[in-house]
Scaffold this motif. Structure first.
Motif, mmCIF file in Angstrom:
data_model
loop_
_atom_site.group_PDB
_atom_site.id
_atom_site.type_symbol
_atom_site.label_atom_id
_atom_site.label_comp_id
_atom_site.label_asym_id
_atom_site.label_seq_id
_atom_site.Cartn_x
_atom_site.Cartn_y
_atom_site.Cartn_z
ATOM 1 N N THR A 25 101.810 -48.231 -3.879
ATOM 2 C CA THR A 25 101.761 -49.369 -2.953
ATOM 3 C C THR A 25 102.604 -49.167 -1.699
ATOM 4 O OG1 THR A 25 103.631 -50.517 -4.001
ATOM 5 C CG2 THR A 25 101.444 -50.898 -4.935
ATOM 6 N N ARG A 26 103.406 -48.120 -1.658
ATOM 7 C CA ARG A 26 104.366 -47.949 -0.561
ATOM 8 C C ARG A 26 103.950 -46.771 0.317
ATOM 9 N NH1 ARG A 26 110.861 -46.790 -1.449
ATOM 10 N NH2 ARG A 26 111.457 -46.757 0.767
ATOM 11 N N ASP A 27 103.801 -47.009 1.606
ATOM 12 C CA ASP A 27 103.428 -45.944 2.525
ATOM 13 C C ASP A 27 104.545 -44.909 2.662
ATOM 14 O OD1 ASP A 27 100.973 -47.100 3.025
ATOM 15 O OD2 ASP A 27 101.657 -48.174 4.811
ATOM 16 N N VAL A 28 104.151 -43.675 2.870
ATOM 17 C CA VAL A 28 105.103 -42.585 3.106
ATOM 18 C C VAL A 28 105.008 -42.172 4.573
ATOM 19 C CG1 VAL A 28 105.739 -40.217 2.520
ATOM 20 C CG2 VAL A 28 104.921 -41.763 0.731
ATOM 21 N N PRO A 29 106.099 -42.238 5.323
ATOM 22 C CA PRO A 29 106.044 -41.863 6.741
ATOM 23 C C PRO A 29 105.639 -40.396 6.914
ATOM 24 C CG PRO A 29 108.112 -43.003 6.229
ATOM 25 C CD PRO A 29 107.457 -42.686 4.925
ATOM 26 N N LEU A 30 104.743 -40.154 7.843
ATOM 27 C CA LEU A 30 104.306 -38.783 8.096
ATOM 28 C C LEU A 30 105.473 -37.912 8.561
ATOM 29 C CD1 LEU A 30 102.012 -36.747 8.203
ATOM 30 C CD2 LEU A 30 101.502 -37.538 10.528
ATOM 31 N N ASP A 31 106.418 -38.506 9.298
ATOM 32 C CA ASP A 31 107.573 -37.725 9.752
ATOM 33 C C ASP A 31 108.394 -37.194 8.577
ATOM 34 O OD1 ASP A 31 106.935 -38.039 12.395
ATOM 35 O OD2 ASP A 31 108.431 -39.596 12.810
ATOM 36 N N LEU A 32 108.431 -37.948 7.485
ATOM 37 C CA LEU A 32 109.166 -37.508 6.301
ATOM 38 C C LEU A 32 108.445 -36.334 5.636
ATOM 39 C CD1 LEU A 32 111.634 -38.030 4.572
ATOM 40 C CD2 LEU A 32 110.315 -39.731 3.290
ATOM 41 N N VAL A 33 107.127 -36.389 5.589
ATOM 42 C CA VAL A 33 106.343 -35.267 5.067
ATOM 43 C C VAL A 33 106.547 -34.036 5.938
ATOM 44 C CG1 VAL A 33 104.010 -34.451 4.508
ATOM 45 C CG2 VAL A 33 104.648 -36.834 4.031
ATOM 46 N N ARG A 34 106.585 -34.231 7.241
ATOM 47 C CA ARG A 34 106.806 -33.106 8.151
ATOM 48 C C ARG A 34 108.172 -32.460 7.912
ATOM 49 N NH1 ARG A 34 103.633 -32.619 12.883
ATOM 50 N NH2 ARG A 34 105.458 -31.655 13.843
ATOM 51 N N GLU A 35 109.200 -33.278 7.644
ATOM 52 C CA GLU A 35 110.521 -32.712 7.317
ATOM 53 C C GLU A 35 110.423 -31.781 6.117
ATOM 54 O OE1 GLU A 35 113.884 -35.218 6.715
ATOM 55 O OE2 GLU A 35 113.419 -36.505 8.437
#
Length: 214
Positions: A25-35
């Motif tokens: 249910t909680r979105d994951v920021p794309l910037d965090l995936v990029r890190e």
């Protein structure tokens, strides 16, 4: 984002495959995936070729389409003799753990398409060949594991799965992959529920260790 206060050994021993505890249910920021991917790109690759590519799938329709492929793969796996829930069923020490793993695999089969981020590390492969492929995939899979470690350090849960590869071309069509790009693993990525993770039970080292020969 600040990383969790984990020692290197804690990070390595508590990065688990997360299935039932993925927060759908909680979105994951794309910037965090990029890190996490920036960390993964520091992994070794044969002759420093860096022939990898990273598909990050957030589109709801594409995730659902991949989830459908994955569900069919899991259904076939659950019916197979190698299903985790049946492995070591006659071993009282391991049967309960394997049963839990089997249940969690089945759960992910039903819900993969709902996971907010799917990461698919790929490798450019001109000729797949029929010989030993350790060198080939050894140029991708360490980076995939590094991604999972980086995600764990940032409070994300991941799971390592390759069951979808039974229908690899279907997923390639969904994502528009070129013919010479092959998928190595599928890593669902999400925040997790609960507090943290513990090291998993493993066979004693002395049962699998061989020094100077078999």
């Amino acid at each position: 984002m600040a990383t969790l206060p984990l020692t290197p050994d804690e990070l390595l021993t508590t990065t688990r495959s997360v299935r039932k505890r993925l927060d759908l249910t909680r979105d994951v920021p794309l910037d965090l995936v990029r890190e996490c991917l920036d960390v993964a790109l520091q992994a070794p690759s044969g002759s420093n070729r860096q022939g990898w590519h990273w598909l990050v799938v957030t589109d709801a329709e594409k995730r659902a389409a991949i989830g459908d492929v994955y569900r069919r793969s899991v259904e076939a796996y659950v019916a197979s003799p190698g299903y985790a829930g049946r492995l070591f069923s006659d071993d009282p020490g391991r049967a309960p753990v394997q049963e839990r793993i089997g249940d969690s695999v089945a759960y992910l089969g039903e819900h993969l398409g709902e996971v907010p981020v799917l990461v698919i590390p790929c490798l450019t492969v001109r000729h797949l060949g029929a010989g030993n492929q350790a060198g080939l995939w050894g140029s991708l899979l360490p980076a995939a594991w590094s991604y999972m470690l980086a995600a764990r350090a940032r409070g994300l849960g991941t799971a390592w799965t390759t069951l979808h590869l039974a229908h690899e071309q279907e997923v390639a069509t969904v994502l528009g992959l070129p013919d010479d790009v092959r998928q190595g693993v599928l890593i669902p990525t999400a925040y997790y529920t609960g507090d943290t993770f513990r090291p998993a039970p493993r066979l004693p080292l002395d049962e699998v260790l061989h020094v100077d020969g078999w």
